[in-house]
Write a protein that holds these residues in place. Sequence first.
Motif, PDB file in Angstrom:
ATOM      1  N   THR A  21       0.844  -1.186   0.000  1.00  0.00           N
ATOM      2  CA  THR A  21       0.000   0.000   0.000  1.00  0.00           C
ATOM      3  C   THR A  21       0.890   1.250   0.000  1.00  0.00           C
ATOM      4  O   THR A  21       1.849   1.323   0.761  1.00  0.00           O
ATOM      5  CB  THR A  21      -0.887   0.020   1.256  1.00  0.00           C
ATOM      6  OG1 THR A  21      -1.653  -1.170   1.301  1.00  0.00           O
ATOM      7  CG2 THR A  21      -1.820   1.212   1.247  1.00  0.00           C
ATOM      8  N   SER A  24      -1.505   6.081   1.319  1.00  0.00           N
ATOM      9  CA  SER A  24      -2.785   5.798   1.963  1.00  0.00           C
ATOM     10  C   SER A  24      -3.082   6.731   3.133  1.00  0.00           C
ATOM     11  O   SER A  24      -4.109   6.577   3.786  1.00  0.00           O
ATOM     12  CB  SER A  24      -2.810   4.349   2.450  1.00  0.00           C
ATOM     13  OG  SER A  24      -1.823   4.154   3.446  1.00  0.00           O
ATOM     14  N   THR A  27      -6.786   8.034   4.525  1.00  0.00           N
ATOM     15  CA  THR A  27      -7.914   7.584   3.714  1.00  0.00           C
ATOM     16  C   THR A  27      -8.587   6.305   4.221  1.00  0.00           C
ATOM     17  O   THR A  27      -9.678   5.995   3.800  1.00  0.00           O
ATOM     18  CB  THR A  27      -7.477   7.343   2.258  1.00  0.00           C
ATOM     19  OG1 THR A  27      -6.409   6.403   2.246  1.00  0.00           O
ATOM     20  CG2 THR A  27      -7.015   8.631   1.597  1.00  0.00           C
ATOM     21  N   PHE A  28      -7.964   5.574   5.140  1.00  0.00           N
ATOM     22  CA  PHE A  28      -8.537   4.293   5.565  1.00  0.00           C
ATOM     23  C   PHE A  28      -8.721   4.210   7.076  1.00  0.00           C
ATOM     24  O   PHE A  28      -8.633   3.137   7.668  1.00  0.00           O
ATOM     25  CB  PHE A  28      -7.658   3.132   5.081  1.00  0.00           C
ATOM     26  CG  PHE A  28      -7.611   3.015   3.588  1.00  0.00           C
ATOM     27  CD1 PHE A  28      -8.679   2.504   2.878  1.00  0.00           C
ATOM     28  CD2 PHE A  28      -6.489   3.441   2.884  1.00  0.00           C
ATOM     29  CE1 PHE A  28      -8.638   2.404   1.506  1.00  0.00           C
ATOM     30  CE2 PHE A  28      -6.435   3.338   1.505  1.00  0.00           C
ATOM     31  CZ  PHE A  28      -7.519   2.821   0.814  1.00  0.00           C
ATOM     32  N   LEU A  31      -6.647   2.018   9.446  1.00  0.00           N
ATOM     33  CA  LEU A  31      -6.632   0.554   9.339  1.00  0.00           C
ATOM     34  C   LEU A  31      -5.588   0.064   8.361  1.00  0.00           C
ATOM     35  O   LEU A  31      -5.106  -1.058   8.466  1.00  0.00           O
ATOM     36  CB  LEU A  31      -8.012   0.040   8.916  1.00  0.00           C
ATOM     37  CG  LEU A  31      -9.164   0.362   9.864  1.00  0.00           C
ATOM     38  CD1 LEU A  31     -10.486  -0.047   9.248  1.00  0.00           C
ATOM     39  CD2 LEU A  31      -8.952  -0.316  11.204  1.00  0.00           C
ATOM     40  N   ILE A  32      -5.263   0.891   7.384  1.00  0.00           N
ATOM     41  CA  ILE A  32      -4.277   0.548   6.362  1.00  0.00           C
ATOM     42  C   ILE A  32      -3.227   1.638   6.355  1.00  0.00           C
ATOM     43  O   ILE A  32      -3.554   2.830   6.310  1.00  0.00           O
ATOM     44  CB  ILE A  32      -4.943   0.436   4.974  1.00  0.00           C
ATOM     45  CG1 ILE A  32      -6.019  -0.640   4.992  1.00  0.00           C
ATOM     46  CG2 ILE A  32      -3.901   0.151   3.902  1.00  0.00           C
ATOM     47  CD1 ILE A  32      -6.873  -0.686   3.744  1.00  0.00           C
ATOM     48  N   ASP A  33      -1.981   1.231   6.419  1.00  0.00           N
ATOM     49  CA  ASP A  33      -0.874   2.192   6.449  1.00  0.00           C
ATOM     50  C   ASP A  33       0.035   1.988   5.248  1.00  0.00           C
ATOM     51  O   ASP A  33       0.066   0.902   4.655  1.00  0.00           O
ATOM     52  CB  ASP A  33      -0.057   2.013   7.730  1.00  0.00           C
ATOM     53  CG  ASP A  33      -0.865   2.345   8.972  1.00  0.00           C
ATOM     54  OD1 ASP A  33      -1.523   3.401   8.980  1.00  0.00           O
ATOM     55  OD2 ASP A  33      -0.837   1.545   9.925  1.00  0.00           O
ATOM     56  N   TRP A  38       0.038  -7.033   1.266  1.00  0.00           N
ATOM     57  CA  TRP A  38      -1.261  -7.598   0.911  1.00  0.00           C
ATOM     58  C   TRP A  38      -1.077  -8.892   0.131  1.00  0.00           C
ATOM     59  O   TRP A  38      -0.173  -9.041  -0.671  1.00  0.00           O
ATOM     60  CB  TRP A  38      -2.032  -6.637   0.012  1.00  0.00           C
ATOM     61  CG  TRP A  38      -2.458  -5.396   0.710  1.00  0.00           C
ATOM     62  CD1 TRP A  38      -1.712  -4.277   0.917  1.00  0.00           C
ATOM     63  CD2 TRP A  38      -3.714  -5.143   1.306  1.00  0.00           C
ATOM     64  NE1 TRP A  38      -2.430  -3.347   1.599  1.00  0.00           N
ATOM     65  CE2 TRP A  38      -3.679  -3.856   1.855  1.00  0.00           C
ATOM     66  CE3 TRP A  38      -4.877  -5.876   1.440  1.00  0.00           C
ATOM     67  CZ2 TRP A  38      -4.751  -3.292   2.522  1.00  0.00           C
ATOM     68  CZ3 TRP A  38      -5.954  -5.313   2.107  1.00  0.00           C
ATOM     69  CH2 TRP A  38      -5.878  -4.035   2.632  1.00  0.00           C
TER      70      TRP A  38
END
Length: 59
Positions: A21, A24, A27-28, A31-33, A38
């Motif tokens: 990712t 980010s 934007t999440f 929860l997502i860095d 993934w």
Amino acid sequence: MDVAYDNGDHQLSLSGGNLRTYNSAGTFLGLIDDGDAWNFTSALTVTPARTIRPDGVTG
């Protein structure tokens, strides 16, 4: 990425990893860095059913 097709149940399977990712931030909901790793796995039913042979595709 790994791709496989099963002529018996007409399932196309996709799986892979090594995805990251980027950009980010904000934007999440935290929860997502950036840099998170993934993997994904998916199975799809091919319609209309097809038989795939080494020399091509038949209906």
